[in-house]
Design an enzyme around this catalytic site. Structure first.
Site, PDB file in Angstrom:
ATOM      1  N   LYS A  31      -8.628  17.831   0.442  1.00  0.00           N
ATOM      2  CA  LYS A  31      -7.934  17.402  -0.763  1.00  0.00           C
ATOM      3  C   LYS A  31      -8.042  15.876  -0.811  1.00  0.00           C
ATOM      4  O   LYS A  31      -7.359  15.172  -0.075  1.00  0.00           O
ATOM      5  CB  LYS A  31      -6.464  17.854  -0.719  1.00  0.00           C
ATOM      6  CG  LYS A  31      -5.707  17.613  -2.031  1.00  0.00           C
ATOM      7  CD  LYS A  31      -5.101  16.251  -2.077  1.00  0.00           C
ATOM      8  CE  LYS A  31      -4.368  15.999  -3.392  1.00  0.00           C
ATOM      9  NZ  LYS A  31      -4.080  14.540  -3.589  1.00  0.00           N
TER      10      LYS A  31
ATOM     11  N   SER B  50       1.061   7.874   2.993  1.00  0.00           N
ATOM     12  CA  SER B  50       2.323   7.153   3.146  1.00  0.00           C
ATOM     13  C   SER B  50       3.253   7.867   4.118  1.00  0.00           C
ATOM     14  O   SER B  50       3.153   9.080   4.344  1.00  0.00           O
ATOM     15  CB  SER B  50       3.014   7.016   1.793  1.00  0.00           C
ATOM     16  OG  SER B  50       3.500   8.269   1.351  1.00  0.00           O
TER      17      SER B  50
ATOM     18  N   GLY C 150       4.033  11.833   4.454  1.00  0.00           N
ATOM     19  CA  GLY C 150       3.685  12.371   5.760  1.00  0.00           C
ATOM     20  C   GLY C 150       4.819  13.127   6.417  1.00  0.00           C
ATOM     21  O   GLY C 150       4.601  14.155   7.076  1.00  0.00           O
TER      22      GLY C 150
ATOM     23  N   GLU D 269      -1.500  10.036  10.017  1.00  0.00           N
ATOM     24  CA  GLU D 269      -1.669   8.590  10.092  1.00  0.00           C
ATOM     25  C   GLU D 269      -0.983   8.010   8.866  1.00  0.00           C
ATOM     26  O   GLU D 269      -1.340   8.355   7.737  1.00  0.00           O
ATOM     27  CB  GLU D 269      -3.150   8.202  10.137  1.00  0.00           C
ATOM     28  CG  GLU D 269      -3.852   8.612  11.423  1.00  0.00           C
ATOM     29  CD  GLU D 269      -3.288   7.941  12.659  1.00  0.00           C
ATOM     30  OE1 GLU D 269      -2.664   6.871  12.528  1.00  0.00           O
ATOM     31  OE2 GLU D 269      -3.455   8.489  13.761  1.00  0.00           O
TER      32      GLU D 269
ATOM     33  N   CYS E   8      -4.890   0.091   6.295  1.00  0.00           N
ATOM     34  CA  CYS E   8      -3.665   0.360   7.054  1.00  0.00           C
ATOM     35  C   CYS E   8      -3.576  -0.511   8.296  1.00  0.00           C
ATOM     36  O   CYS E   8      -2.492  -0.704   8.850  1.00  0.00           O
ATOM     37  CB  CYS E   8      -3.564   1.838   7.415  1.00  0.00           C
ATOM     38  SG  CYS E   8      -4.978   2.482   8.321  1.00  0.00           S
TER      39      CYS E   8
ATOM     40  N   GLU F 195       5.788  -1.947   3.875  1.00  0.00           N
ATOM     41  CA  GLU F 195       4.345  -2.032   3.673  1.00  0.00           C
ATOM     42  C   GLU F 195       4.024  -2.360   2.220  1.00  0.00           C
ATOM     43  O   GLU F 195       4.435  -1.653   1.304  1.00  0.00           O
ATOM     44  CB  GLU F 195       3.686  -0.709   4.079  1.00  0.00           C
ATOM     45  CG  GLU F 195       2.187  -0.792   4.184  1.00  0.00           C
ATOM     46  CD  GLU F 195       1.577   0.467   4.785  1.00  0.00           C
ATOM     47  OE1 GLU F 195       0.523   0.360   5.422  1.00  0.00           O
ATOM     48  OE2 GLU F 195       2.160   1.558   4.611  1.00  0.00           O
TER      49      GLU F 195
END
Length: 480
Positions: free
Chosen positions: A175, A228, A232, A249, A283, A382
């Protein structure tokens, strides 16, 4: 303008058109329609999982040489077409053309690396405590994996998730992220051209409902997710609820410490690379610059001068150093955090203003903010854009404490000429990866990738560590 691409899903080895199309715009020039995108959902996800499940027995039992040869051919094709694929990536995601081609080559190298790994899966022979009994361990493929991939590395991350899954005999449903499906679809097409059997690799393009359908599907044995932290957490909860494997991750707020004994010019170039290239949308990008008092003012002045000189422009312009943000939302996030940092007392020493270029796009002026506090939002949340902040510290110990003082722990960097501090930093930095006298962004494709704390969950990605997630160990006993 370049031709608009009509995208489709890949299910059971066939391109599958869909209703409910949406559109993908070029972030460098929003007049340019990159692709018309099918908006798949749970039905398409279910069909893709069904195809992957049906293909699993033959693929998992095939000779590893078959899997190796296909991945190797695919890697060759990707690298031979790096100019075209890199151009598509840059047009769709906004990276400069050099960055787009570089990422494409990385994807090809990943495919070739795991072509070799397909032949290196091994087990052990062990002595039993019982006379006459032999023990063997060996690794087996797990089943169907759902791979939920991000937009910031739209060919490399699908490659580094799919390649080990396929190399070790699993089947896959990808996806891709909403902003960058054309690049992922191009990778899937190459793998089929290289000889991948029908159903082994499937692609479903769509919004969050596709990812959720994969997480919840009883026939998906594992989920590998990059995105994100908030999403996650939901992915992990859904997978664990039905005892599926899960690997996450989820980003970082990566520190770069600059000590008084650092080579100043080198420190500035390391910070410039880590903070701003790829539009700060990595990231592993540096976003917190923790600088010792003795060098702080000179470092900030030198870096501000370099940041102000960065050339922002369309991704395909050869003179561009910093391309646009991937989307309007991502652009606005950067400017919102610049405003927040100002309100909290930060001093903008480079950038910070709105850019108006001849070409309409989602451009962000690279920005450096000085005089920030470790506890401010700009240093804890972030941003994922070309925005960095500096924190002044008295010594190494204070710097390390601040570096470790956030919830993330992906990559951490140190610039120093002290071997003592370098060794100490490698041991004590609470991060999955440490960089000494190097940018925090930039990792090799053949070694493990992942973080600590809220940055990662589950086994490591990439390199020799990938076998842990994409295989299961079986222990067999036998007696004569």
């Amino acid at each position: 303008m370049t031709e608009t691409i009509e995208l489709s899903h890949w299910i059971g080895g066939e391109r599958v058109a869909a209703d409910r199309p949406s559109e993908s715009l070029n972030p460098s020039d929003t007049r340019d329609l990159v692709a018309r995108i099918p908006d798949g959902g749970a039905d398409e996800a279910d069909a893709a999982v069904g195809a992957a499940k049906a293909a699993f027995p033959a693929w998992s039992e095939a000779s590893p040489e078959v899997r190796s040869d296909i991945l190797d051919r695919a890697g060759t094709l990707v690298m031979e077409r790096r100019e075209a694929l890199g151009r598509l990536l840059s047009r769709e995601e906004g990276k400069t053309l050099a960055e787009g081609i570089g990422e494409t080559v990385r994807a090809g190298r990943i495919l070739k690396y795991f072509a070799g790994e397909a032949l290196r899966v091994h087990g052990r022979n062990l002595a039993s405590v019982r006379p006459g009994v032999e023990i063997q361990t060996y690794r087996q493929a797990v089943g169907v994996f759902g791979l939920i991939t991000p937009w910031n590395f739209p060919i490399a991350i699908p490659a580094w998730k799919a390649a080990p899954a396929l190399a070790f005999g699993n089947t896959v449903v990808i996806k891709p992220a909403g902003p960058t499906p054309a690049t992922a679809e191009a990778l899937v097409a190459v793998l089929h051209e290289a000889g991948l059997p029908n159903g082994v690799l499937n692609l479903v393009i769509g919004r969050g409902g596709v990812g959720q359908a994969l997480v919840d599907h009883p026939d998906v044995a594992g989920i590998s997710f990059t995105g994100s932290q908030g999403v996650g957490a939901g992915v992990a909860a859904g997978a664990v609820r039905r005892q599926a494997r899960v690997q996450l991750e989820m980003g970082g707020k990566n520190p770069l410490i600059v000590l008084d004994d650092a080579d100043l010019d080198r420190a500035v170039m390391i910070a410039l690379d880590g903070c701003y290239y790829a539009t700060g949308q990595r990231c592993t990008a540096s976003s917190r610059l923790i600088v010792q008092d003795g060098v702080h003012d000179r470092f900030v002045a030198a870096l501000a001068e370099r940041v102000a000189a960065l050339r922002v422009g369309p991704a395909l312009d050869p003179d561009t150093q910093i391309g646009p943000a991937v989307s309007e939302d991502q652009r606005e996030t950067s400017y919102r955090y610049i405003d927040i940092a100002r309100a909290e007392g930060g001093r903008v020493v480079a950038g910070g203003g709105r850019l108006q270029l001849e070409t309409p796009g989602w451009y962000v002026q690279p920005t450096l903010i000085a005089d920030t506090d470790a506890g401010s939002r700009i240093n804890n949340e972030e941003v994922f854009g070309p925005v960095a902040s500096t924190i002044r510290v008295r010594d190494y110990e204070a710097a390390l404490e601040i570096a470790n003082g956030v919830e993330f722990g992906l990559s951490a960097g140190l610039v120093t000429s002290s071997l003592k501090h370098a060794r100490d930093f490698q041991r004590r930095a609470m991060a999955g990866m440490t960089m000494v006298n190097l940018p925090t962004a930039g990792v090799d494709y053949h070694v493990p990738f992942g973080g600590a704390k809220a940055s990662s969950y589950g086994p490591r990605e990439q390199g020799f560590a990938a076998v842990e997630f994409f295989t299961r160990t079986k222990t067999s006993y036998s007696a004569g």
